[in-house]
Design an enzyme around this catalytic site. Sequence first.
Site, PDB file in Angstrom:
ATOM      1  NE  ARG A 250      22.015 108.073 -45.876  1.00  9.98           N
ATOM      2  CZ  ARG A 250      22.168 108.997 -46.823  1.00  9.98           C
ATOM      3  NH1 ARG A 250      21.245 109.817 -47.268  1.00  9.98           N
ATOM      4  NH2 ARG A 250      23.226 109.037 -47.246  1.00  9.98           N
ATOM      5  CG  HIS A 251      15.044 102.971 -41.661  1.00 11.35           C
ATOM      6  ND1 HIS A 251      15.371 102.852 -42.909  1.00 11.35           N
ATOM      7  CD2 HIS A 251      14.695 101.797 -41.088  1.00 11.35           C
ATOM      8  CE1 HIS A 251      15.208 101.645 -43.200  1.00 11.35           C
ATOM      9  NE2 HIS A 251      14.711 100.815 -42.122  1.00 11.35           N
ATOM     10  CB  ALA A 252      16.531 102.650 -35.948  1.00 11.39           C
TER      11      ALA A 252
ATOM     12  NE  ARG B 208      17.850  98.932 -39.510  1.00 12.75           N
ATOM     13  CZ  ARG B 208      17.469  97.837 -39.234  1.00 12.75           C
ATOM     14  NH1 ARG B 208      16.856  97.214 -40.298  1.00 12.75           N
ATOM     15  NH2 ARG B 208      17.355  97.502 -37.972  1.00 12.75           N
TER      16      ARG B 208
END
Length: 145
Positions: free
Chosen positions: A48-50, A95
């Site tokens: 839950r980040h990029a 992602r």
Amino acid sequence: MEIERIQLQKHGDNGGMLIALEEDRNVPFVIRRVYYIFATQNDVHRGRHAHRHLHQLAIAVRGSVTFLLDDGSGPVEVVLDDPSHGLMLGRMVWRELYDFSEDCVLMVLADQLYDQSDYITDYDDFMREVSGAMYFEDMAACQGR
């Protein structure tokens, strides 16, 4: 989208298999960090980040995991379930990881050391940043004609 599935060369025989990971051969960056994720419950969502700058190669060395990936143009789902396949993740790709099998071991190679400032952890912030980056890339392409 800055993602690519890569086939890793297997070596072996009846005694077992081996895959070598070597920078500038099948890993297209200098390896600065390696980590792995394991013992993740099936109903857990991770990631839950990029990353603004980081490039990574993810390999499910055991079991399976599903990636939901988005570069601002819409989500793509990719399942990793074969230790001879890697998933290259470039910069500015959101992602989320889920559907971990009970035996999943996910190994990740990265081209940078851990840097909290490289993370974008809010999806709306990510969309604003990636939309701005796409706009400036389009403008540069138009000026270069």
